[in-house]
Design a protein around this motif. Structure first.
Motif, short mmCIF file in Angstrom:
data_model
loop_
_atom_site.label_atom_id
_atom_site.label_comp_id
_atom_site.label_asym_id
_atom_site.label_seq_id
_atom_site.Cartn_x
_atom_site.Cartn_y
_atom_site.Cartn_z
N PRO A 1 -7.42 2.95 -14.35
CA PRO A 1 -6.80 2.62 -13.02
C PRO A 1 -5.34 2.88 -12.95
O PRO A 1 -4.53 2.45 -13.85
N GLY A 2 -4.92 3.70 -11.89
CA GLY A 2 -3.39 3.82 -11.75
C GLY A 2 -2.58 4.96 -12.69
O GLY A 2 -1.74 5.16 -12.37
N THR A 3 -3.55 5.59 -13.49
CA THR A 3 -2.73 6.55 -14.30
C THR A 3 -3.03 8.05 -13.62
O THR A 3 -2.31 9.04 -13.84
N GLY A 4 -3.81 8.22 -12.66
CA GLY A 4 -3.99 9.33 -11.77
C GLY A 4 -2.79 9.49 -10.74
O GLY A 4 -2.34 8.59 -10.58
N VAL A 5 -2.50 10.67 -10.40
CA VAL A 5 -1.39 11.02 -9.44
C VAL A 5 -1.93 11.96 -8.36
O VAL A 5 -2.47 13.32 -8.66
N SER A 6 -1.92 11.28 -7.28
CA SER A 6 -2.49 12.11 -6.08
C SER A 6 -1.25 12.43 -5.10
O SER A 6 -0.36 11.79 -5.60
N CYS A 7 -1.51 12.89 -4.22
CA CYS A 7 -0.46 13.32 -3.05
C CYS A 7 0.09 11.75 -2.79
O CYS A 7 1.30 11.95 -2.68
N ALA A 8 -0.88 11.14 -2.45
CA ALA A 8 -0.26 9.60 -1.83
C ALA A 8 0.31 8.99 -3.00
O ALA A 8 1.21 8.00 -2.55
N THR A 9 0.10 9.00 -4.30
CA THR A 9 0.67 8.16 -5.22
C THR A 9 2.44 8.56 -5.26
O THR A 9 3.11 7.55 -5.31
N CYS A 10 2.75 9.73 -4.91
CA CYS A 10 4.11 9.98 -4.65
C CYS A 10 4.68 9.70 -3.33
O CYS A 10 5.78 9.33 -3.10
N HIS A 11 3.81 10.34 -2.64
CA HIS A 11 4.66 10.54 -1.19
C HIS A 11 4.11 9.12 -0.10
O HIS A 11 4.66 9.05 0.75
N MET A 12 2.99 8.43 -0.59
CA MET A 12 2.57 7.23 0.22
C MET A 12 2.56 6.17 -0.83
O MET A 12 1.51 5.59 -0.88
N PRO A 13 3.58 5.66 -1.45
CA PRO A 13 3.28 4.73 -2.57
C PRO A 13 2.83 3.52 -2.21
O PRO A 13 3.04 2.94 -1.09
N LYS A 14 2.31 2.80 -3.15
CA LYS A 14 1.92 1.32 -3.03
C LYS A 14 3.09 0.52 -2.65
O LYS A 14 4.19 0.64 -3.35
N THR A 15 2.97 -0.49 -1.87
CA THR A 15 4.15 -1.33 -1.73
C THR A 15 3.30 -2.96 -1.83
O THR A 15 2.34 -3.16 -1.36
N GLU A 16 4.32 -3.98 -2.14
CA GLU A 16 3.54 -5.20 -2.21
C GLU A 16 4.42 -6.22 -1.36
O GLU A 16 5.72 -6.02 -1.53
N ARG A 17 3.93 -6.92 -0.45
CA ARG A 17 4.48 -7.70 0.36
C ARG A 17 3.61 -8.94 0.53
O ARG A 17 2.47 -9.03 0.94
#
Lengths: 393, 495
Positions: free
Chosen positions: B404-420
């Motif tokens: 998990p986490g090794t794939g790169v989709s469009c969202a991976t770069c353009h809608m990255p995950k954030t932690e709050r």
């Protein structure tokens, strides 16, 4: 009996009271010559190679002729026919025209109708009440241009008509070029009483020569200015927007086109020039400009204002039409400038067009002037919206 | 028509038009014809909500109008500039000691470099001054960059921001210390993976029991379509225990029965239902281009009655006429056809809301992460993605062949995950790290790649267009220069 001036004006007007778009310098020379001819036929003036003098100061009973006669009598220096044609055409043509028209209205030949154009601008028309008089005059001319033996007054009238170059408009169905030899022959014929023959011939020659010379000078200038203005409009329409410098720093164009203060200066200057141009063409042309700049200075001044508008428009827009409302404003403004330039070029180029065989230019000129007026009509409203959008947003 | 009527007809038509536009400007109505030029980037979506930016009162002085415009810029963009640790913050230039620079380039005002409605002078990143604008302040005196950096001696000022070295605002991945710290990194990390994505994929589901096909509570008519039911049963919603009523009958409450659900059933729930549960996503969605029409700072339509009162005409204009003059209802979502970048023609009528990417009954984030993007976007970068190494990694992850986490989709770069506050969410402001593309380095690229490789790749326009299929043909010198300068400084300090 009608005076020559009245006959000329009757020939120029149509049934609606709209006058043929005759070259104004020629018309004014013809008007001056017409009055001098009437005075000569009334044995009030005489000419020789060097001077035109009053030989009988007694009034003729016609206010228009008497006014000119008083002027000739009052002048003490030596003045030749050419000078008098020049003086009368420049200083008195407008008054002579009004007097002749009022006289015709008083006789019931024409009717004076006061109207307004778009409520704002005064317009007086003189539609014919009875077209019998016009038909009679035309018939006289037509007869003389055929092989009939002419009356001396008809010969004089033909010279005035020829000076105004309105034969193609008077006889649209005839080949007027064929009249040329006949007109030349009539000029040479000794048909007028010995006492006035020399005077009339002198006035005829002077009127035709002066009318053509002054018309040619004016038309050349008009053509050059109109062509210059037209080139400016063509550049506005065809040139791609001037690109801005790729180097940072103060630049003239950047300031002109993107600095609010400069934009306001150029915008209001454009507005001022446009209002001045409109004012010159409508209100002032018959009054102020005629006195300060000669009878035709207004038209040249109007075109100079148009050229200034093209230059300031470039300073305001840099050949950019903008979008939406601004594009509409720009389109109508450029259309007004272009139709104005074309109308000026058409009027100025009339002699050249005639040489090229294109004779009927009056209607086209009127159409271009009409287009010029129509293109101007939306501008006040569009300008209000433009100004409001600038100051509200 | 009589020729005499023509001037009157023209004057009457233009006066009527002028009156209409005067009313549109001062009271209400469609103002699209008043736009003096295209706006930059995605601002066209809100360009008819004029008061969003033109907030000064009517006939305000030029200074006040400019001030109001700049305040409007800051209202929407201040947070992102703050997050970017803006290198040229406004506060720095408000200091009177910086007055010497105001004449050259007044950095107190956004509108000095970003002018709207002037498409003919718009350059990269919506800049409307010549791209060598750095010369204004950094070519002389203390700020002359060439004085302390021999490496910059022969460089033209229009390369500052175009060579992958500097940005005016966001230099989080470009400042010298950062470059030195990341110098010498290999192009690919030993275990390349997006940590937050990996953590999110393996996170524990809520304790609520997953629902199966038979657990659906909905009106009989709604259950009649087995396809919908199957899609829901396979969706993340069912897995998270979200029954039909949660979206279609939110008023029925948590312990809804078929009767209560039926009583308050909504056939096509709006996005407000999604926003109830997915607040972080909804909050960020309206900050990005996809949802900016619902940005909280966008001006609401004008109230024509209030506008008439303001100009003292409320007593003279009947209410029905005033209401007829109201602003057209602004669309809350953008259609694909309105986009000013290459889009698929068959998607033209699609609108942009939650359901566009997340098919409501088959809530599949894997689809939303790539295929959904390509269903609308039609630019070379998007088209090249499906043949790129990044997509291969994404397919491998989806197939369970890669961690998990090794794939790169469009969202991976353009809608990255954030932690709050310990919660990982997808940033739905898809242009938060879009431009300049160096903004992507820290939150995305460095998860897998070294800084040097990332800088080179992002500076290579052709490689970006090929969606990073291949190796960078561009070499950004900044890391080398920074390293050598740091070494020289160290030597001087040591010696």
């Amino acid at each position: 009996m009608l005076t020559f001036a009245e006959e000329i004006l009757l020939l120029l007007g149509d049934e609606e009271g709209v006058f043929l778009p005759v070259e104004e310098h020629a018309f004014e020379c013809a008007l001056a010559g017409a009055v001098l001819m009437d005075l000569a036929f009334a044995y009030r003036i005489d000419t020789d190679l060097e001077k035109l003098v009053a030989i009988d100061p007694a009034p003729t009973g016609n206010p228009m002729l008497d006014r000119v006669l008083e002027k000739i009598v009052a002048r003490t220096d030596t003045t030749d026919t050419r000078t008098w044609v020049g003086v009368l055409s420049r200083e008195d043509a407008a008054v002579l025209r009004e007097q002749a028209l009022e006289s015709l209205a008083g006789r019931g030949v024409l009717e004076r109708r006061d109207g307004r154009f778009l409520w704002a601008f005064g317009a007086v028309r003189y539609p014919a009440l009875d077209d019998g008089a016009v038909r009679t005059i035309k018939a006289r001319i037509e007869d003389v241009l055929s092989d009939d033996i002419p009356h001396p007054r008809d010969v004089a009238l033909i010279s005035l008509v020829d000076a105004c170059e309105i034969l193609p408009d008077l006889f649209p169905d005839r080949d007027v070029a064929a009249f040329g030899p006949r007109i030349a022959l009539l000029r040479r014929m000794d048909l007028i009483g010995r006492e006035v023959a020399g005077t009339i011939a002198d006035i005829q020659r002077t009127v035709v020569r002066e009318a053509r010379a002054r018309a040619a000078r004016f038309q050349k200038l008009l053509l050059v200015l109109s062509a210059f203005g037209g080139l400016g409009v063509a550049a506005t329409l065809l040139s791609p927007p001037i690109p801005l410098a790729d180097r940072f720093g103060p630049g003239l164009f950047e300031s002109l086109w993107y600095d609010g203060v400069w934009k306001q200066w150029s915008g209001y200057l454009l507005l001022g020039l446009s209002v001045a141009g409109l004012g010159v063409a409508t209100i002032v042309k018959k009054r102020l400009v005629a006195r300060i700049a000669g009878s035709h200075g207004w038209r040249l001044f109007h075109i100079v204002l148009g050229i200034a508008c093209v230059l300031v428009l470039f300073a305001h827009t840099g050949f950019r039409f903008g979008a939406n409302m601004n594009a509409a404003l720009m389109a109508f403004f450029v259309a007004a400038l272009l139709s104005g330039a074309l109308a000026g070029a058409a009027i100025g180029g009339t002699p050249r067009l005639r040489k090229m065989g294109i004779r009927k230019t009056g209607r086209q000129n009127r159409l271009l002037i009409g287009l010029h007026a129509v293109a101007i009509c939306p501008l006040p409203a569009l300008l209000i919206v433009h100004l409001l959008s600038v100051y509200l947003y | 028509m009589s020729p005499k009527i023509v001037p009157w007809a023209v004057v009457a038509a233009t006066l009527a038009g002028a009156a209409w536009f005067a009313a549109a400007m001062t009271v209400g109505g469609d103002r699209s014809a008043l736009l003096i030029g295209e706006t930059t980037d995605a601002h066209h979506q809100i360009e008819l909500a004029c008061e969003t930016c033109h907030a000064a009162p009517a006939f305000a002085s030029a200074a006040k109008a400019e001030k109001a415009l700049n305040r409007a810029c800051r209202k929407c963009h201040d947070k992102e500039l703050k997050a970017a640790d803006d290198s040229h913050p406004r506060r720095k230039f408000r200091n009177p000691r910086m007055a010497v620079y105001w004449e050259k380039l007044d950095a107190r005002l956004c509108t000095t470099c970003h002018v709207e409605h002037r498409p003919e002078i718009v350059r990269a990143s919506a800049v409307t001054v010549a791209m060598d604008f750095c010369v204004a302040c950094h070519s002389e005196g203390d700020q002359d960059v060439r004085a302390e950096r021999p490496s910059h001696a022969g460089l033209a000022f229009d390369t500052c921001a175009s060579a992958g070295c500097h940005n005016y605002h966001d230099n989080r991945a470009l400042y010298e210390e950062f470059l030195v710290r990341h110098a010498g990194e290999p192009w690919l990390a030993d275990a390349p993976a997006h940590e937050l994505s990996a953590r999110q994929r393996v996170r524990k589901r809520p304790a609520r029991a997953a629902l199966a096909r038979g657990d659906a509570v909905a009106p009989r008519a709604a259950l009649a379509d087995p396809a919908w039911l199957d899609r829901w049963a396979d969706s993340g919603h069912a897995a998270a225990g979200v029954n039909c009523g949660a979206c279609h009958a939110p008023k029925a409450g948590k312990n809804a029965t078929r009767e209560t659900v039926e009583a308050s059933w909504i056939e096509a729930p709006g996005t407000a239902v999604c926003e109830d549960c997915h607040r972080p996503q909804a909050r960020t969605f309206v900050l990005g281009r996809h949802g900016m029409r619902r940005h909280p700072r966008v001006a609401k339509p004008r109230d024509p009655l209030r506008q008439l009162r303001k100009i003292g005409l409320s007593e003279f204009v009947p209410e029905t006429v005033a209401l007829w003059l109201a602003d057209p209802a602004p669309p809350t979502t953008m259609t694909v056809a309105e986009a000013r970048i290459p889009m698929r023609s068959d998607a033209a009528h699609g609108t942009l809301d939650c359901g566009t990417c997340h098919t409501p009954h088959a809530v599949d984030v894997r689809h939303a992460a790539a295929e959904a993007c390509a269903s609308c976007h039609d630019d070379p970068h998007t088209r090249a993605y499906f043949a790129s190494p990044h997509h291969a990694l994404w397919r491998a992850e989806l197939a369970g062949e890669a961690p998990p986490g090794t794939g790169v989709s469009c969202a991976t770069c353009h809608m990255p995950k954030t932690e709050r506050r310990g919660r990982i969410a997808t940033d739905h402001n898809q242009n938060d790290n879009l431009r300049p593309n160096e903004k992507m380095i820290r939150p995305v690229c460095l998860d897998c790649h070294g800084l040097g490789f990332s800088l080179n790749a992002l500076a290579d326009g052709a490689l970006v267009e090929r969606n990073f299929t291949g190796t960078p043909a561009v070499r950004v010198e900044s890391i080398g220069w920074a390293t050598r300068r740091a070494q020289a400084t160290k030597r001087e300090a040591g010696g």
